[in-house]
Design a protein around this motif. Structure first.
Motif, short mmCIF file in Angstrom:
data_model
loop_
_atom_site.label_atom_id
_atom_site.label_comp_id
_atom_site.label_asym_id
_atom_site.label_seq_id
_atom_site.Cartn_x
_atom_site.Cartn_y
_atom_site.Cartn_z
N ASN A 248 22.12 44.73 -40.28
CA ASN A 248 21.20 44.99 -39.28
C ASN A 248 19.96 44.51 -39.64
O ASN A 248 19.14 43.86 -38.97
CB ASN A 248 21.27 46.43 -38.81
N THR A 249 19.51 44.49 -40.99
CA THR A 249 18.42 44.15 -41.40
C THR A 249 18.39 42.79 -41.79
O THR A 249 17.36 42.14 -41.20
CB THR A 249 18.04 44.56 -42.90
N ALA A 250 19.48 41.94 -42.24
CA ALA A 250 19.71 40.62 -42.05
C ALA A 250 19.57 40.04 -40.79
O ALA A 250 18.94 38.69 -40.53
CB ALA A 250 20.90 40.14 -42.91
N THR A 251 20.07 40.52 -39.76
CA THR A 251 20.22 39.81 -38.31
C THR A 251 18.99 40.26 -37.58
O THR A 251 18.87 39.73 -36.41
CB THR A 251 21.46 40.22 -37.52
N GLY A 252 18.13 41.31 -38.04
CA GLY A 252 16.88 41.40 -37.22
C GLY A 252 17.16 42.15 -35.90
O GLY A 252 16.43 42.33 -34.98
N GLY A 253 18.44 42.62 -35.83
CA GLY A 253 18.79 43.26 -34.43
C GLY A 253 19.60 42.33 -33.56
O GLY A 253 19.85 42.97 -32.38
N THR A 254 19.58 41.24 -33.74
CA THR A 254 20.43 40.20 -32.95
C THR A 254 21.66 40.35 -32.82
O THR A 254 22.33 40.54 -31.74
CB THR A 254 20.09 38.67 -33.53
N ALA A 257 25.32 46.20 -36.48
CA ALA A 257 26.72 46.61 -37.18
C ALA A 257 26.60 48.01 -36.76
O ALA A 257 25.64 48.76 -36.85
CB ALA A 257 27.11 46.13 -38.38
N SER A 258 27.81 48.70 -36.62
CA SER A 258 27.95 50.13 -36.50
C SER A 258 29.29 50.65 -36.82
O SER A 258 30.38 49.77 -36.95
CB SER A 258 27.48 50.65 -34.88
N ILE A 259 29.59 52.08 -36.90
CA ILE A 259 30.86 52.55 -36.84
C ILE A 259 31.64 52.48 -35.38
O ILE A 259 31.04 52.77 -34.52
CB ILE A 259 30.93 53.75 -37.33
N ASN A 260 32.70 51.93 -35.38
CA ASN A 260 33.42 51.77 -33.77
C ASN A 260 33.79 53.16 -33.17
O ASN A 260 33.65 54.22 -33.77
CB ASN A 260 34.71 50.76 -34.21
N SER A 261 33.89 53.11 -32.13
CA SER A 261 34.10 54.19 -31.47
C SER A 261 35.20 55.48 -31.94
O SER A 261 34.80 56.42 -31.50
CB SER A 261 34.74 53.76 -29.84
N ASP A 262 36.30 54.81 -32.19
CA ASP A 262 37.00 55.85 -32.91
C ASP A 262 36.88 56.22 -34.49
O ASP A 262 37.78 56.73 -34.86
CB ASP A 262 38.53 55.66 -32.49
N SER A 263 35.95 55.78 -34.81
CA SER A 263 35.50 55.87 -36.29
C SER A 263 36.80 55.48 -37.23
O SER A 263 36.81 56.27 -38.23
CB SER A 263 35.21 57.52 -36.61
N THR A 264 37.36 54.37 -36.89
CA THR A 264 38.33 53.94 -37.86
C THR A 264 37.79 52.92 -38.73
O THR A 264 38.31 52.42 -39.75
CB THR A 264 39.50 53.64 -37.21
N GLY A 265 36.75 52.18 -38.36
CA GLY A 265 36.03 51.07 -38.97
C GLY A 265 34.70 50.86 -38.49
O GLY A 265 34.25 51.43 -38.03
N LEU A 266 34.53 49.16 -38.66
CA LEU A 266 33.28 48.60 -38.27
C LEU A 266 33.36 48.01 -36.77
O LEU A 266 34.35 47.74 -36.25
CB LEU A 266 32.70 47.89 -39.32
N ALA A 267 32.32 48.08 -36.24
CA ALA A 267 32.10 47.24 -34.83
C ALA A 267 30.52 46.44 -34.89
O ALA A 267 29.88 46.70 -35.52
CB ALA A 267 32.35 48.01 -33.79
#
Length: 513
Positions: A248-254, A257-267
């Protein structure tokens, strides 16, 4: 004052010098021919004790290497055998499903009896695998075939003992699987059917991802439909939270990244389609489950959850969310009924402690993504819900625990096929599933042994190289130094011979003078 030097005295000096030069020449020649600095104890008494010690250590290390090499043959042979057993069990499952269905006929069942008998023979061939005359599934009875037919049944001839091999001065390792584990004579099993792996959180260590396989540090490429493309170095990350913050720092918010809705990985969220790719030959994105292209504005990664452990919180298990605290389960075993109250449990270790404290003689094991119950006898047991909380079902433990009777199950299947009992045939599927799970656990255990033996072999060979290098420092000669000493010794000896020839060249005329 005149001093007279006798011929005898001069002769003794010359011979002594000549012998000394010859001794030095012979020592130099011996060092040159043997390429050793120490050939006798007198060459370097201090180094002799070190040389003996290194030789002893190298000999012991070679024994460990031999042990590991032979053990790898047994473990690799067990792996091949377990793969073959798993293949046969798959064929048996297909047969049982076919003959318990509506299309089965008396004729097809009669034919299947012969098939089952052939499967028994195949399994016996596999389990009687021998390596260099050693039967690997016979426990300590390695000179006996593991299984034989007796009175129409299959009998195990080995014992329950596990063979340990010494892989180092203070380390041993199990290498075999006793065939008794296939007979169902020791315990009953019930493998849980619900996923108990914990959710991914910001604090999840990257080394724990993918059931403990971990991740590969490196760079990832993140791009969106607007033409933004970011190469992001994640090498310094240690947790999921670090990965998200770095991206998120590298993209400046464009692109976020976050944890996916079922908390099994990234989104990832952004202007799609989004793409996350590797940089160069790296595998960082794949190890994080994000090497993918989205069809819209959200890219959802694959399941990278860590393995369950004793410290896993029940609140972090997806299947238990909204159902805490847990309630009661009932255990019927050996004519007794036990009521196990899990209401005070907050971790998987709590479940284990409460269960084993309530039901003596049974174990609750925490596997990577499920639970397992084991009774210490072959008696069947049954687990059911003890109250409206459906706790046994939520934990995937509702059902019947049975011994994994490989050949006993097949004999029962033959009997059910002969009598046309479709209900009995379907009942064997439950025990067959337990056997398949048991074989799967054996394969995992054996795979771990293969990894451990490969590691031990690498360590021992590195140790052998290091010991031989240290021995060479004490024992081996310096080629350049030996060549110089040899040349010097030859020159000294030749000079001694020349002087002696000069002094002993006296003739009659010289004497008369």
């Amino acid at each position: 004052m005149t001093m007279r030097v006798t011929d005898s005295y001069m002769s003794s000096i010359l011979i002594g010098d000549l012998n000394n030069s010859l001794r030095q020449l012979l020592e130099a020649e011996r060092s040159a021919s043997s390429q050793r600095r120490v050939n006798t104890y007198s060459d370097d008494p201090r180094a002799v004790s070190n040389i003996q010690r290194y030789n002893q250590l190298i000999s012991s290390n070679n024994e460990y290497i031999t042990n590991v090499t032979r053990s790898k043959l047994i473990v690799d042979g067990s792996d091949v055998a377990l793969q073959d057993i798993n293949s046969v069990l798959t064929d048996i499952r297909v047969l049982a499903l076919r003959e318990s269905s509506a299309i089965a006929t008396n004729q097809s069942m009669s034919t299947s009896v012969i098939e089952v008998d052939n499967y028994i023979n195949r399994l016996m061939d596999v389990l009687n695998t021998s390596i260099e005359g050693t039967y690997i599934f016979s426990g300590y009875q390695t000179d006996k075939a593991s299984f034989v037919r007796s009175g129409g049944s299959v009998v195990y001839q080995g014992d329950d003992n596990v063979i340990y091999t010494r892989t180092g001065p203070n380390s041993t390792m199990p290498v075999n699987i006793p065939g008794s584990e296939f007979m169902g004579t020791t315990s009953s099993f019930l493998n849980g059917g619900e996923d108990t792996a914990p959710q991914v959180s910001l604090a999840t260590n990257l080394s724990d991802l993918r059931m403990g396989e971990g991740w590969v540090p490196g760079l990832v490429s993140v791009s969106d439909a607007l033409g933004n493309n970011y190469e992001i170095d994640l090498s310094s990350a240690s947790t999921i939270g670090d990965v998200i913050t770095t991206i998120n720092t590298a993209t400046g918010g464009t692109i976020t990244a976050s944890i996916n809705s079922d908390s099994t990985g990234l989104a990832f969220t952004g202007t799609g389609p989004l793409e996350v790719d590797e940089v160069g030959d790296g595998t960082t994105a794949s190890s994080l489950g994000i090497n993918n292209v989205s069809g819209g504005n959200v890219l959802t990664g694959t399941d990278i959850r860590p393995a369950a452990s004793g410290t896993t919180l029940l609140a972090d298990i997806n299947t238990l969310m909204g159902h805490l605290p847990l309630g009661m389960i009932n255990v019927q075993w050996q004519g007794n009924t036990y009521n196990v109250d899990f209401s005070a449990a907050t971790t998987l270790n709590d479940l284990k402690t409460i269960f084993e404290g309530t039901v003596p003689g049974m174990e609750l094991n925490i596997l990577d993504s499920s639970l397992q119950l084991i009774g210490n006898t072959p008696d069947q047991f049954e687990i059911s819900n003890g109250d409206p909380s459906d706790t046994a079902s939520l934990l995937g433990l509702a059902g019947q625990g049975t011994p994994s009777r490989l050949f006993g199950m097949l004999e029962d299947l033959k009997a059910d096929l002969s009598s046309g009992d479709k209900v009995g045939i379907r009942a064997t599927l439950t025990e067959l599933e337990a056997i398949e799970n048991t074989v799967y656990q054996m394969m995992m255990r054996n795979g771990g042994r293969q990894t451990d033996l490969d590691w031990a072999d690498q360590v021992l060979r590195q140790r052998d190289e290091r010991l031989r290098s240290n021995l060479a420092l004490e024992l081996d000669a310096d080629t350049a130094a030996v060549a110089t000493a040899l040349s010097r010794a030859e020159t000294s000896y030749q000079s001694s011979l020349l002087v002696a020839s000069k002094l002993y060249s006296t003739n009659l005329m010289q004497y008369l003078r």
